[in-house]
Design a protein around this motif. Sequence first.
Motif, mmCIF file in Angstrom:
data_model
loop_
_atom_site.group_PDB
_atom_site.id
_atom_site.type_symbol
_atom_site.label_atom_id
_atom_site.label_comp_id
_atom_site.label_asym_id
_atom_site.label_seq_id
_atom_site.Cartn_x
_atom_site.Cartn_y
_atom_site.Cartn_z
ATOM 1 N N PRO A 95 0.850 -1.196 0.000
ATOM 2 C CA PRO A 95 0.000 0.000 0.000
ATOM 3 C C PRO A 95 0.883 1.243 0.000
ATOM 4 N N ALA A 96 0.486 2.272 -0.738
ATOM 5 C CA ALA A 96 1.277 3.506 -0.748
ATOM 6 C C ALA A 96 1.357 4.102 0.651
ATOM 7 N N ASP A 97 0.247 4.125 1.360
ATOM 8 C CA ASP A 97 0.212 4.608 2.746
ATOM 9 C C ASP A 97 0.334 3.389 3.660
ATOM 10 N N HIS A 98 1.569 2.984 3.941
ATOM 11 C CA HIS A 98 1.772 1.732 4.679
ATOM 12 C C HIS A 98 2.498 1.928 6.001
ATOM 13 N N GLN A 132 -2.002 4.789 -9.579
ATOM 14 C CA GLN A 132 -3.098 5.689 -9.213
ATOM 15 C C GLN A 132 -4.134 5.024 -8.303
ATOM 16 N N ASN A 133 -3.831 3.823 -7.823
ATOM 17 C CA ASN A 133 -4.806 3.082 -7.019
ATOM 18 C C ASN A 133 -4.337 2.830 -5.592
ATOM 19 N N GLY A 134 -3.450 3.695 -5.103
ATOM 20 C CA GLY A 134 -2.998 3.570 -3.729
ATOM 21 C C GLY A 134 -2.019 2.439 -3.502
ATOM 22 N N ILE A 135 -1.318 2.034 -4.545
ATOM 23 C CA ILE A 135 -0.360 0.932 -4.467
ATOM 24 C C ILE A 135 1.001 1.427 -4.967
ATOM 25 N N ILE A 136 2.078 0.900 -4.380
ATOM 26 C CA ILE A 136 3.406 1.118 -4.943
ATOM 27 C C ILE A 136 3.996 -0.232 -5.348
ATOM 28 N N TYR A 137 4.779 -0.208 -6.426
ATOM 29 C CA TYR A 137 5.487 -1.392 -6.896
ATOM 30 C C TYR A 137 6.932 -1.317 -6.408
ATOM 31 N N ASN A 162 9.750 11.459 -3.781
ATOM 32 C CA ASN A 162 8.788 11.288 -4.861
ATOM 33 C C ASN A 162 8.423 9.831 -5.104
ATOM 34 N N SER A 163 9.328 8.911 -4.803
ATOM 35 C CA SER A 163 9.083 7.527 -5.171
ATOM 36 C C SER A 163 8.044 6.838 -4.318
ATOM 37 N N ILE A 164 7.674 7.428 -3.168
ATOM 38 C CA ILE A 164 6.688 6.774 -2.326
ATOM 39 C C ILE A 164 5.362 7.543 -2.333
ATOM 40 N N ARG A 165 5.246 8.488 -3.210
ATOM 41 C CA ARG A 165 4.019 9.278 -3.248
ATOM 42 C C ARG A 165 3.060 8.672 -4.245
#
Length: 227
Positions: free
Chosen positions: A16-19, A63-68, A223-226
Amino acid sequence: MNFLEVQFSLRGQTLPADHGYALYSALKKFLQSLEQEQQAKLLIERNLPPDLLICSIAGIPNQNGIIYLNKNGRFRLRCPAENAAQWYRILQNQVLDIRGHLIRLIQPRLTLPQASATLKARLVTFRLDTWNSQDAPLHFLQSCQKGLAKLDINAQVSIDSNDEGNLAQRAIKIHGKNVLGYGVTVEGLNPENSLKLQGMGLGGRKHFGCGWFYPVQEVGHENSIRA
């Protein structure tokens, strides 16, 4: 007090981006599963020690609240030097379940924070009595200055701007509620105070990735975790 940073490479695909809070919860759950003797120096009354800082994990946002996750992603924590070896051993090769996203912590290494006259934090939070867009920046900066004074650090603090030129107001979700704060820059640090601020952090929620300062030359962290 001297601090060390423990870094782990990662095996996994997404988070999750906000993890921040979920990462803390997964780490705490893992530690509580250990034998009591192993827990002794890492948990205080079943909570993480207050002198531990945890950094959010960087990745490529969608754009869906996920980071790779990518090959440069790291799980990073800072702690007093005498505790670093224990974190290194206990977390090595462990799997954390972060809201259904699994990551394995591999290839640990110990590093020294590097002194820099200018440090940045993606998100710093304080417990303000009220929050409104007009008064919050003033009260927030006053809280930053008080926090630096408690650490006996004399430096200039400012709120960052985002890509649109507005104040970099950001949030972290804790127990379903958004906790607001700002991106922060601290300038004019001598080497001793630079290392102290990186080791101690600033503000609250430091187990959730807040108050983590890094030298400006660490390009891409913000920027990479936003999402």
